[in-house]
Design an enzyme around this catalytic site. Structure first.
Site, mmCIF file in Angstrom:
data_model
loop_
_atom_site.group_PDB
_atom_site.id
_atom_site.type_symbol
_atom_site.label_atom_id
_atom_site.label_comp_id
_atom_site.label_asym_id
_atom_site.label_seq_id
_atom_site.Cartn_x
_atom_site.Cartn_y
_atom_site.Cartn_z
ATOM 1 N N GLY A 157 36.345 35.797 31.619
ATOM 2 C CA GLY A 157 36.229 36.875 30.630
ATOM 3 C C GLY A 157 37.300 37.941 30.803
ATOM 4 N N ARG A 215 32.295 40.400 43.347
ATOM 5 C CA ARG A 215 32.150 41.842 43.189
ATOM 6 C C ARG A 215 30.754 42.316 43.628
ATOM 7 N NH1 ARG A 215 35.819 45.151 39.551
ATOM 8 N NH2 ARG A 215 35.449 46.256 41.497
ATOM 9 N N CYS A 224 41.320 51.631 36.004
ATOM 10 C CA CYS A 224 40.450 50.833 36.894
ATOM 11 C C CYS A 224 40.596 51.290 38.335
ATOM 12 C CB CYS A 224 40.836 49.355 36.870
ATOM 13 S SG CYS A 224 40.755 48.588 35.269
ATOM 14 N N HIS A 265 35.321 45.336 30.185
ATOM 15 C CA HIS A 265 34.758 46.673 30.447
ATOM 16 C C HIS A 265 35.186 47.579 29.290
ATOM 17 C CE1 HIS A 265 35.016 45.834 35.039
ATOM 18 N NE2 HIS A 265 33.750 45.743 34.667
ATOM 19 N N GLU A 319 28.283 48.068 35.958
ATOM 20 C CA GLU A 319 29.692 48.014 36.373
ATOM 21 C C GLU A 319 30.262 49.412 36.608
ATOM 22 O OE1 GLU A 319 31.819 44.893 36.427
ATOM 23 O OE2 GLU A 319 29.885 43.880 36.526
ATOM 24 N N ARG A 326 28.913 42.450 30.762
ATOM 25 C CA ARG A 326 28.522 42.737 32.152
ATOM 26 C C ARG A 326 27.524 43.891 32.289
ATOM 27 N NH1 ARG A 326 33.833 42.455 36.028
ATOM 28 N NH2 ARG A 326 35.076 40.914 34.901
ATOM 29 N N ALA A 381 43.665 38.459 32.315
ATOM 30 C CA ALA A 381 44.732 38.503 33.324
ATOM 31 C C ALA A 381 44.311 37.739 34.579
ATOM 32 C CB ALA A 381 45.068 39.945 33.664
ATOM 33 N N LEU A 426 39.038 34.703 39.613
ATOM 34 C CA LEU A 426 37.588 34.797 39.824
ATOM 35 C C LEU A 426 36.804 35.382 38.652
ATOM 36 C CD1 LEU A 426 37.779 36.202 43.470
ATOM 37 C CD2 LEU A 426 37.098 33.896 42.805
ATOM 38 N N SER A 427 37.506 35.993 37.694
ATOM 39 C CA SER A 427 36.762 36.760 36.683
ATOM 40 C C SER A 427 36.828 36.130 35.306
ATOM 41 C CB SER A 427 37.289 38.197 36.635
ATOM 42 O OG SER A 427 36.724 38.944 37.674
HETATM 43 O O1 SUG Z 1 36.101 42.904 37.757
HETATM 44 N N1 SUG Z 1 39.312 41.676 38.473
HETATM 45 C C1 SUG Z 1 38.441 42.790 38.208
HETATM 46 C C2 SUG Z 1 39.176 43.839 37.404
HETATM 47 C C3 SUG Z 1 38.387 45.095 37.282
HETATM 48 C C4 SUG Z 1 39.003 46.087 36.362
HETATM 49 N N2 SUG Z 1 38.248 47.273 36.324
HETATM 50 C C5 SUG Z 1 38.039 48.048 35.246
HETATM 51 N N3 SUG Z 1 38.320 47.621 34.043
HETATM 52 N N4 SUG Z 1 37.491 49.189 35.413
HETATM 53 C C6 SUG Z 1 37.167 42.348 37.481
HETATM 54 O O2 SUG Z 1 37.274 41.434 36.639
HETATM 55 C C7 SUG Z 1 39.955 39.588 39.531
HETATM 56 C C8 SUG Z 1 39.916 39.005 40.920
HETATM 57 C C9 SUG Z 1 40.634 37.698 41.009
HETATM 58 O O3 SUG Z 1 40.624 36.924 40.049
HETATM 59 O O4 SUG Z 1 41.240 37.437 42.085
HETATM 60 C C10 SUG Z 1 38.983 40.752 39.365
HETATM 61 O O5 SUG Z 1 37.970 40.793 40.027
#
Ligand code: SUG
Length: 448
Positions: free
Chosen positions: A24, A138, A371, A250, A174, A214, A27, A21-22
């Site tokens: 950028g 989010r 995180c 972030h 964020e 973000r 992972a 879902l993210s």
């Molecule tokens: O917002 N991943 C989160 C990871 C947040 C990490 N937080 C910090 N760095 N503080 C994000 O990108 C992935 C969800 C998915 O793909 O299923 C996600 O939302």
């Protein structure tokens, strides 16, 4: 009076999955559609909480959210019974169902920005829930986040809560992932360091080209105003847009601070020298001695930092004044990062020890040790005013472990998200959890 930095860790919710879902976040994108293991994810998180508690740190826990978020799906036009809403979304708009199922509230560094009472004009601890409006999955977190934080920090004499900023990209916020605080002692006035990715209204600030920035400068400034921070107690700095384009979505993916120390990558910021001088000067005016450790790119490339999450570590102060770094297993697996860490702890500097944790389930979605926690600096009186149900103890750890083992699945794929039974399982588990953590009614299914 004694003061503490309390880490409140997000408990992973029963719908933890890899939704891709993210944009950028490297992972999240590369593990999309893999089967997840929510039970293992929650147990890995609990183990980290227990280990920190056993080391003598005050540790808290932050509850997950109700998912699938049926109300979010209803707001997008899916109607009928809860089961029909889920079924229709699965048939007509699977990406929306996936987003409404995300357990992303586990990354509580994004839940809110927190300013300790020593920094604020009215002497209370201030919280602003983050609007997280860069990603739909989010952006639906903050109403429940606000209720959960309200139930944890209820005493208005000590705690002030602000609603999330306006839900537009110009105020993209964020939370604590882009906020660090420097201080001599946690209970003394410090310098709050806000890092933004772009400016919404001033084109002189360069923006990344490939991936979204973000956090905006204007959002960070608004949070500082809401919290009543003074000019002498804040520094705003811009993230290097080129590292955002390499997956640093972030700032806590490329820098971490604690006490008087900033540990960061050489390429993390723009105008680094000027920024370090400002931090040094402002902390000196508060009696502190600011220090920084810059990790050179020829030892650890930005790509290594993004893959290993070296900087998404927890930098903790030990009783003897030295610091401990909590890193994910992925740091040990990366030879350059691991070699750097060996040299760092042997060098006799402030960071003396590294502890490694297996957080693979969260890491595969781009969430490392930092995180997973929201830091709240509290003095003794404030700590005593926190809802005691959310402070980790050995019996609470045992209860939560049993609770996870009873309610969580050990495999979840995209096709499972359409199962209306998952919603019932989630609600049953969370209803029990609110009793365990003594939160009262905080979830939509409990209040509507
Ligand atoms: O917002 N991943 C989160 C990871 C947040 C990490 N937080 C910090 N760095 N503080 C994000 O990108 C992935 C969800 C998915 O793909 O299923 C996600 O939302």
């Amino acid at each position: 009076m004694k003061s503490f930095e309390v880490n409140f860790d997000g408990l992973v919710g029963p719908t933890h999955n890899y939704g891709g879902l993210s944009f950028g976040n490297v992972a999240s994108q590369s593990n999309s559609q893999q089967a997840s293991n929510p039970k293992e994810a929650a147990l890995q998180g609990l183990e980290k909480m227990k280990a920190l508690m056993d080391m003598g740190f005050v540790q808290g826990v932050l509850a997950p959210q109700e998912r699938p978020d049926v109300a979010a799906l209803r707001s997008l036009g899916f109607a009928g019974t809860d089961a029909q809403v889920i079924e229709r979304a699965a048939k007509e708009a699977m990406p929306l169902l996936v987003a409404s199922c995300s357990a992303s509230s586990m990354w509580v560094a994004n839940a809110a920005t927190v300013s300790p009472s020593a920094d604020t004009a009215d002497g209370r601890v201030h919280f602003t829930a983050a609007n997280l409006n860069c990603k739909f999955h989010r952006s639906i977190e903050h109403p429940t986040t606000s209720r959960v934080l309200g139930a944890m920090f209820a005493d208005q004499q000590h705690f002030a809560h602000h609603a999330a900023l306006p839900a537009v990209a110009q105020f993209g916020d964020e939370g604590a992932a882009n906020h660090t605080r420097f201080c001599r002692e946690y209970g003394e006035a410090g310098v709050e360091f806000f890092v933004f990715g772009r400016s919404a209204f001033d084109s002189r600030y360069p923006a990344p080209q490939k991936y979204p920035a973000r956090q905006t400068l204007e959002a960070s400034q608004a949070v500082a105003r809401l919290h009543g921070l003074s000019e002498e107690g804040v520094v705003f700095a811009q993230q290097n847009p080129s590292v955002i384009d390499q997956g640093v979505f972030h700032n806590d993916v490329i820098a971490v601070g604690n006490g008087e120390l900033l540990f960061h990558h050489q390429d993390a910021f723009l105008n680094t020298e000027q920024m370090l001088a400002e931090l040094h000067g402002k902390l000196a005016a508060r009696g502190g001695n600011f220090q920084s450790i810059s990790v050179p790119r020829d030892q650890v490339a930005v790509e290594d930092a993004v893959r290993s999450y070296l900087f998404n570590s927890q930098l903790l102060s030990r009783a003897d004044g030295s610091m401990l770094l909590i890193v994910p297993e992925e740091c040990r697996a990366n030879p350059r990062v691991w070699q750097y860490l060996q040299g760092l702890t042997a060098a006799g500097g402030p960071i003396r020890e590294v502890k490694v944790f297996d957080l693979k389930q969260s890491m595969q979605n781009g969430g490392g040790p930092a995180c997973l926690r929201l830091r709240v600096a509290l003095n003794e009186t404030e700590l005593a005013a926190v809802n005691p149900g959310v402070i980790m103890t050995a019996p609470l750890y045992d209860t939560l472990t049993r609770w996870v083992n009873k309610h969580y699945r050990d495999a979840l794929r995209e096709s499972d998200l359409a199962d209306p039974q998952l919603l019932l399982e989630c609600r049953t588990a969370l209803d029990e959890l609110t009793q365990i953590l003594k939160l009262g009614a905080v979830y939509p299914f409990q209040i509507n």
